[in-house]
Design a protein around this motif. Structure first.
Motif, mmCIF file in Angstrom:
data_model
loop_
_atom_site.group_PDB
_atom_site.id
_atom_site.type_symbol
_atom_site.label_atom_id
_atom_site.label_comp_id
_atom_site.label_asym_id
_atom_site.label_seq_id
_atom_site.Cartn_x
_atom_site.Cartn_y
_atom_site.Cartn_z
ATOM 1 N N HIS A 7 -59.352 11.264 96.660
ATOM 2 C CA HIS A 7 -58.139 11.022 96.484
ATOM 3 C C HIS A 7 -57.244 11.004 95.883
ATOM 4 C CE1 HIS A 7 -57.816 9.559 101.284
ATOM 5 N NE2 HIS A 7 -59.878 8.356 100.769
ATOM 6 N N SER A 8 -56.071 12.263 95.450
ATOM 7 C CA SER A 8 -55.705 12.196 94.528
ATOM 8 C C SER A 8 -54.956 10.960 93.805
ATOM 9 C CB SER A 8 -54.752 13.793 94.495
ATOM 10 O OG SER A 8 -54.438 13.575 95.825
ATOM 11 N N ALA A 9 -53.707 11.336 92.618
ATOM 12 C CA ALA A 9 -53.491 10.272 92.771
ATOM 13 C C ALA A 9 -51.780 10.780 93.618
ATOM 14 C CB ALA A 9 -52.866 10.056 90.983
ATOM 15 N N GLN A 10 -51.795 11.632 93.890
ATOM 16 C CA GLN A 10 -50.659 12.333 94.508
ATOM 17 C C GLN A 10 -50.626 13.566 95.217
ATOM 18 O OE1 GLN A 10 -48.167 14.202 91.709
ATOM 19 N NE2 GLN A 10 -46.037 14.051 92.841
ATOM 20 N N HIS A 11 -50.280 12.990 96.347
ATOM 21 C CA HIS A 11 -50.673 14.208 97.832
ATOM 22 C C HIS A 11 -49.929 15.343 97.134
ATOM 23 C CE1 HIS A 11 -49.654 15.719 101.733
ATOM 24 N NE2 HIS A 11 -51.127 15.225 102.389
ATOM 25 N N GLY A 14 -46.693 16.911 97.424
ATOM 26 C CA GLY A 14 -46.100 16.545 96.295
ATOM 27 C C GLY A 14 -46.382 17.060 94.365
ATOM 28 N N GLN A 15 -46.790 17.965 94.913
ATOM 29 C CA GLN A 15 -47.864 18.746 93.173
ATOM 30 C C GLN A 15 -46.741 19.931 92.814
ATOM 31 O OE1 GLN A 15 -50.062 17.260 91.372
ATOM 32 N NE2 GLN A 15 -50.828 16.661 92.755
ATOM 33 N N HIS A 16 -46.145 19.464 91.585
ATOM 34 C CA HIS A 16 -44.846 20.635 91.384
ATOM 35 C C HIS A 16 -45.789 21.944 90.687
ATOM 36 C CE1 HIS A 16 -41.073 18.767 91.398
ATOM 37 N NE2 HIS A 16 -41.582 17.726 91.796
ATOM 38 N N VAL A 17 -44.854 22.639 91.154
ATOM 39 C CA VAL A 17 -46.098 24.854 90.654
ATOM 40 C C VAL A 17 -44.806 25.042 89.585
ATOM 41 C CG1 VAL A 17 -47.768 24.872 92.837
ATOM 42 C CG2 VAL A 17 -44.957 25.618 92.950
ATOM 43 N N PRO A 18 -45.140 26.021 88.939
ATOM 44 C CA PRO A 18 -43.566 26.544 88.385
ATOM 45 C C PRO A 18 -43.667 27.197 89.389
ATOM 46 C CG PRO A 18 -45.997 26.326 87.265
ATOM 47 C CD PRO A 18 -46.063 26.310 88.820
ATOM 48 N N ILE A 19 -42.326 28.096 89.271
ATOM 49 C CA ILE A 19 -42.009 29.420 90.211
ATOM 50 C C ILE A 19 -41.295 30.367 89.503
ATOM 51 C CG2 ILE A 19 -41.129 28.214 92.109
ATOM 52 C CD1 ILE A 19 -38.346 28.174 91.822
ATOM 53 N N ILE A 20 -41.190 32.003 90.134
ATOM 54 C CA ILE A 20 -40.200 32.924 88.885
ATOM 55 C C ILE A 20 -39.086 33.279 90.219
ATOM 56 C CG2 ILE A 20 -42.363 33.211 87.303
ATOM 57 C CD1 ILE A 20 -43.195 35.631 89.481
ATOM 58 N N HIS A 21 -38.247 33.490 89.640
ATOM 59 C CA HIS A 21 -37.305 34.169 90.451
ATOM 60 C C HIS A 21 -36.990 35.650 90.061
ATOM 61 C CE1 HIS A 21 -35.920 30.344 90.809
ATOM 62 N NE2 HIS A 21 -35.884 30.265 89.877
ATOM 63 N N THR A 36 -39.991 24.267 88.369
ATOM 64 C CA THR A 36 -41.048 23.944 89.305
ATOM 65 C C THR A 36 -40.735 23.175 90.704
ATOM 66 O OG1 THR A 36 -41.072 21.749 88.345
ATOM 67 C CG2 THR A 36 -42.600 23.406 87.228
ATOM 68 N N ARG A 37 -40.553 23.576 91.197
ATOM 69 C CA ARG A 37 -40.709 22.999 92.609
ATOM 70 C C ARG A 37 -42.148 22.238 93.510
ATOM 71 N NH1 ARG A 37 -37.012 27.387 96.509
ATOM 72 N NH2 ARG A 37 -35.806 26.034 96.780
ATOM 73 N N LEU A 39 -45.197 21.568 95.994
ATOM 74 C CA LEU A 39 -45.110 22.356 96.813
ATOM 75 C C LEU A 39 -45.043 22.132 98.079
ATOM 76 C CD1 LEU A 39 -47.457 24.894 96.230
ATOM 77 C CD2 LEU A 39 -49.610 23.242 96.988
ATOM 78 N N GLY A 40 -44.990 21.129 98.500
ATOM 79 C CA GLY A 40 -44.513 21.753 100.184
ATOM 80 C C GLY A 40 -43.606 21.516 100.786
ATOM 81 N N SER A 41 -42.405 21.860 99.459
ATOM 82 C CA SER A 41 -40.804 22.076 100.002
ATOM 83 C C SER A 41 -40.923 23.279 100.178
ATOM 84 C CB SER A 41 -40.277 22.540 98.428
ATOM 85 O OG SER A 41 -40.182 23.016 97.253
ATOM 86 N N PHE A 42 -42.118 24.711 100.217
ATOM 87 C CA PHE A 42 -41.690 26.282 100.748
ATOM 88 C C PHE A 42 -42.511 26.182 101.939
ATOM 89 C CE2 PHE A 42 -43.338 25.943 96.340
ATOM 90 C CZ PHE A 42 -42.634 26.851 95.952
ATOM 91 N N TRP A 43 -43.239 24.549 102.877
ATOM 92 C CA TRP A 43 -43.093 25.275 104.131
ATOM 93 C C TRP A 43 -41.873 24.392 105.241
ATOM 94 C CZ3 TRP A 43 -47.289 24.656 100.759
ATOM 95 C CH2 TRP A 43 -48.255 25.292 101.486
#
Length: 65
Positions: A7-11, A14-21, A36-37, A39-43
């Motif tokens: 079990h990771s400390a964060q689901h 909720g892990q933030h990933v770098p994004i490019i525009h 960053t955003r 990861l779950g927000s992409f869904w």
């Protein structure tokens, strides 16, 4: 053989990933951090019809160097 689950400390969502525009969003010369955003927000995003070179994308690695 391991019997417990890891079990990771964060689901993962909720892990933030770098994004490019878009294709031109490079910060190699300035050294600025990328936006960053979570990861779950992409869904939750609606599909877009932007050309590939204008759309945002994730950077799946935090490697810098």
């Amino acid at each position: 053989m391991a019997t417990g689950q890891h079990h990771s400390a964060q689901h993962w969502s909720g892990q933030h990933v770098p994004i490019i525009h878009g294709l031109a969003d490079t910060r190699i010369k300035t050294g600025e951090d990328y936006d960053t955003r979570p990861l779950g927000s992409f869904w939750k995003l609606a599909p877009t019809a932007k050309p590939k070179h204008q759309a945002f994308a994730i950077l799946p690695s935090l490697h810098n160097g």
